[in-house]
Motif scaffolding. Structure first.
Motif, PDB file in Angstrom:
ATOM      1  N   ALA A   1      59.486  73.158  17.524  1.00  0.00           N
ATOM      2  CA  ALA A   1      60.731  73.922  17.642  1.00  0.00           C
ATOM      3  C   ALA A   1      61.846  73.073  18.237  1.00  0.00           C
ATOM      4  N   SER A   2      61.508  72.255  19.225  1.00  0.00           N
ATOM      5  CA  SER A   2      62.505  71.380  19.838  1.00  0.00           C
ATOM      6  C   SER A   2      63.050  70.372  18.834  1.00  0.00           C
ATOM      7  N   LEU A   3      62.170  69.765  18.050  1.00  0.00           N
ATOM      8  CA  LEU A   3      62.599  68.791  17.051  1.00  0.00           C
ATOM      9  C   LEU A   3      63.388  69.472  15.935  1.00  0.00           C
ATOM     10  N   HIS A   4      62.972  70.669  15.567  1.00  0.00           N
ATOM     11  CA  HIS A   4      63.697  71.438  14.542  1.00  0.00           C
ATOM     12  C   HIS A   4      65.136  71.670  14.988  1.00  0.00           C
ATOM     13  N   ASP A   5      65.317  72.042  16.239  1.00  0.00           N
ATOM     14  CA  ASP A   5      66.664  72.282  16.756  1.00  0.00           C
ATOM     15  C   ASP A   5      67.482  70.997  16.806  1.00  0.00           C
ATOM     16  N   GLN A   6      66.857  69.903  17.212  1.00  0.00           N
ATOM     17  CA  GLN A   6      67.578  68.632  17.267  1.00  0.00           C
ATOM     18  C   GLN A   6      68.034  68.190  15.877  1.00  0.00           C
ATOM     19  N   CYS A   7      67.256  68.556  14.857  1.00  0.00           N
ATOM     20  CA  CYS A   7      67.584  68.171  13.477  1.00  0.00           C
ATOM     21  C   CYS A   7      68.579  69.122  12.823  1.00  0.00           C
ATOM     22  N   ALA A   8      68.863  70.260  13.447  1.00  0.00           N
ATOM     23  CA  ALA A   8      69.627  71.308  12.772  1.00  0.00           C
ATOM     24  C   ALA A   8      70.988  70.835  12.288  1.00  0.00           C
ATOM     25  N   ARG A   9      71.747  70.151  13.153  1.00  0.00           N
ATOM     26  CA  ARG A   9      73.087  69.700  12.736  1.00  0.00           C
ATOM     27  C   ARG A   9      72.993  68.696  11.594  1.00  0.00           C
ATOM     28  N   TYR A  10      72.031  67.790  11.701  1.00  0.00           N
ATOM     29  CA  TYR A  10      71.855  66.778  10.657  1.00  0.00           C
ATOM     30  C   TYR A  10      71.449  67.423   9.332  1.00  0.00           C
ATOM     31  N   ARG A  11      70.514  68.356   9.405  1.00  0.00           N
ATOM     32  CA  ARG A  11      70.031  69.020   8.193  1.00  0.00           C
ATOM     33  C   ARG A  11      71.176  69.733   7.485  1.00  0.00           C
ATOM     34  N   ARG A  12      71.967  70.442   8.256  1.00  0.00           N
ATOM     35  CA  ARG A  12      73.059  71.219   7.660  1.00  0.00           C
ATOM     36  C   ARG A  12      74.079  70.289   6.992  1.00  0.00           C
ATOM     37  N   ALA A  13      74.389  69.177   7.651  1.00  0.00           N
ATOM     38  CA  ALA A  13      75.332  68.222   7.083  1.00  0.00           C
ATOM     39  C   ALA A  13      74.772  67.595   5.813  1.00  0.00           C
ATOM     40  N   SER A  14      73.480  67.231   5.820  1.00  0.00           N
ATOM     41  CA  SER A  14      72.859  66.617   4.654  1.00  0.00           C
ATOM     42  C   SER A  14      72.828  67.577   3.475  1.00  0.00           C
ATOM     43  N   VAL A  15      72.432  68.824   3.735  1.00  0.00           N
ATOM     44  CA  VAL A  15      72.375  69.821   2.660  1.00  0.00           C
ATOM     45  C   VAL A  15      73.759  70.041   2.073  1.00  0.00           C
ATOM     46  N   TYR A  16      74.762  70.110   2.930  1.00  0.00           N
ATOM     47  CA  TYR A  16      76.140  70.297   2.462  1.00  0.00           C
ATOM     48  C   TYR A  16      76.579  69.143   1.554  1.00  0.00           C
ATOM     49  N   GLN A  17      76.276  67.933   1.977  1.00  0.00           N
ATOM     50  CA  GLN A  17      76.716  66.761   1.226  1.00  0.00           C
ATOM     51  C   GLN A  17      76.022  66.626  -0.128  1.00  0.00           C
ATOM     52  N   LYS A  18      74.854  67.264  -0.282  1.00  0.00           N
ATOM     53  CA  LYS A  18      74.106  67.171  -1.539  1.00  0.00           C
ATOM     54  C   LYS A  18      74.140  68.467  -2.350  1.00  0.00           C
ATOM     55  N   LEU A  19      75.069  69.359  -2.040  1.00  0.00           N
ATOM     56  CA  LEU A  19      75.186  70.596  -2.820  1.00  0.00           C
ATOM     57  C   LEU A  19      75.372  70.263  -4.294  1.00  0.00           C
ATOM     58  N   GLY A  20      74.568  70.912  -5.132  1.00  0.00           N
ATOM     59  CA  GLY A  20      74.661  70.679  -6.565  1.00  0.00           C
ATOM     60  C   GLY A  20      73.880  69.478  -7.057  1.00  0.00           C
ATOM     61  N   GLN A  21      73.322  68.676  -6.142  1.00  0.00           N
ATOM     62  CA  GLN A  21      72.596  67.471  -6.531  1.00  0.00           C
ATOM     63  C   GLN A  21      71.105  67.553  -6.222  1.00  0.00           C
ATOM     64  N   ARG A  22      70.699  68.615  -5.539  1.00  0.00           N
ATOM     65  CA  ARG A  22      69.320  68.727  -5.074  1.00  0.00           C
ATOM     66  C   ARG A  22      68.832  70.157  -5.300  1.00  0.00           C
ATOM     67  N   ASP A  23      67.652  70.300  -5.908  1.00  0.00           N
ATOM     68  CA  ASP A  23      67.113  71.631  -6.195  1.00  0.00           C
ATOM     69  C   ASP A  23      66.177  72.058  -5.070  1.00  0.00           C
ATOM     70  N   LEU A  24      66.771  72.612  -4.022  1.00  0.00           N
ATOM     71  CA  LEU A  24      65.982  73.032  -2.868  1.00  0.00           C
ATOM     72  C   LEU A  24      65.042  74.174  -3.212  1.00  0.00           C
ATOM     73  N   CYS A  25      65.426  75.002  -4.175  1.00  0.00           N
ATOM     74  CA  CYS A  25      64.556  76.105  -4.587  1.00  0.00           C
ATOM     75  C   CYS A  25      63.233  75.572  -5.126  1.00  0.00           C
ATOM     76  N   VAL A  26      63.293  74.552  -5.956  1.00  0.00           N
ATOM     77  CA  VAL A  26      62.079  73.950  -6.509  1.00  0.00           C
ATOM     78  C   VAL A  26      61.254  73.300  -5.402  1.00  0.00           C
ATOM     79  N   GLU A  27      61.919  72.599  -4.480  1.00  0.00           N
ATOM     80  CA  GLU A  27      61.208  71.953  -3.380  1.00  0.00           C
ATOM     81  C   GLU A  27      60.462  72.979  -2.523  1.00  0.00           C
ATOM     82  N   HIS A  28      61.163  74.022  -2.120  1.00  0.00           N
ATOM     83  CA  HIS A  28      60.542  75.037  -1.268  1.00  0.00           C
ATOM     84  C   HIS A  28      59.421  75.779  -1.993  1.00  0.00           C
TER      85      HIS A  28
END
Length: 243
Positions: free
Chosen positions: A175-202
């Motif tokens: 949980a601690s590591l998840h929280d530390q990654c939260a800002r990075y994850r959100r920025a990465s997902v935003y920057q790859k909108l339309g280029q990555r199929d997260l639905c298929v990955e999940h």
């Protein structure tokens, strides 16, 4: 060369803090500021001036300073001698290091969860996967950043997968590591909108977990996390600020 990356466009600024029974004003300010930093409402590099924060959060300077000191301990805020506080920048190298630690903990918890999970756990994974799929579909249509609802669903999905691991300490570290990654994850997902199929990955991860195929589930999870880390590292300055 190591460079800081900006998060997705900030949402509307909020005012006020919420007290909980037995809690202090400093704790309430800490929770409010932490939430806004993780979501990008307080973006990387923002100077956290007490006078402005007093107005935004409707709270006095003393609890705000205490809250900022706590956030500095969490490494979400940088305390600068005689210059106040600044939201910590997003550093790809730091995220790469976080991702190494997070992946190791996540895979350990995931293997144990697949081994020990019962029918109730399976049902919770199915439910979390359904919500994740709906939010992934909504994210694919988004033109204004990463919605809070997607972040909530993503947290719920990954938490459900490891919930049966049986180790409180593993879950606490995770949980601690998840929280530390939260800002990075959100920025990465935003920057790859339309280029990555997260639905298929999940969906692939969910299917492997429900099939009790621990090796495949861990391989998919490792790749899933690696794509997020690479998405941040590959961002150009224009992508980073959403231009």
């Amino acid at each position: 060369m190591n460079k800081a990356i900006a998060a997705s466009p900030p949402s509307l600024e909020v005012t006020g803090v919420q007290l909980v029974p037995g809690g202090t004003l400093a704790q309430a300010a800490y929770r409010a500021l932490r939430t806004d930093i993780l979501s990008g409402t307080r973006p990387p590099g923002e100077r956290l001036r007490i006078e402005k924060l007093k107005s935004l959060y409707e709270i006095g300077p003393t609890p705000l300073r205490e809250a900022l000191q706590m956030l500095a301990t969490d490494q979400l805020v940088i305390a600068e001698d005689n210059r106040g506080f600044t939201v910590a920048p997003l550093e790809p190298d730091e995220f790469a290091d976080l991702n190494i630690a997070r992946t190791a903990i996540e895979l350990s918890a995931l293997r144990l969860s697949i081994e020990h999970g019962d029918a109730e756990w399976e049902a919770s994974v199915v439910a979390a996967s359904y919500l994740m799929r709906k939010q992934d579909d909504a994210l694919a249509q988004s033109t204004s950043g990463v919605p809070d609802a997607w972040e909530v669903a993503n947290t719920g999905f990954h938490t459900a997968l490891v919930a049966a691991c049986g180790s409180r300490w593993l879950l606490k570290l995770r949980a601690s590591l998840h929280d530390q990654c939260a800002r990075y994850r959100r920025a990465s997902v935003y920057q790859k909108l339309g280029q990555r199929d997260l639905c298929v990955e999940h969906q692939a991860i969910s299917e492997a977990v429900l099939a009790r195929d621990a090796d495949r589930a861990c391989d998919l999870m490792t790749w899933h996390f690696a794509l997020t880390a690479a998405g941040l590292a590959d961002a150009s300055p224009q992508q980073a600020v959403g231009k």
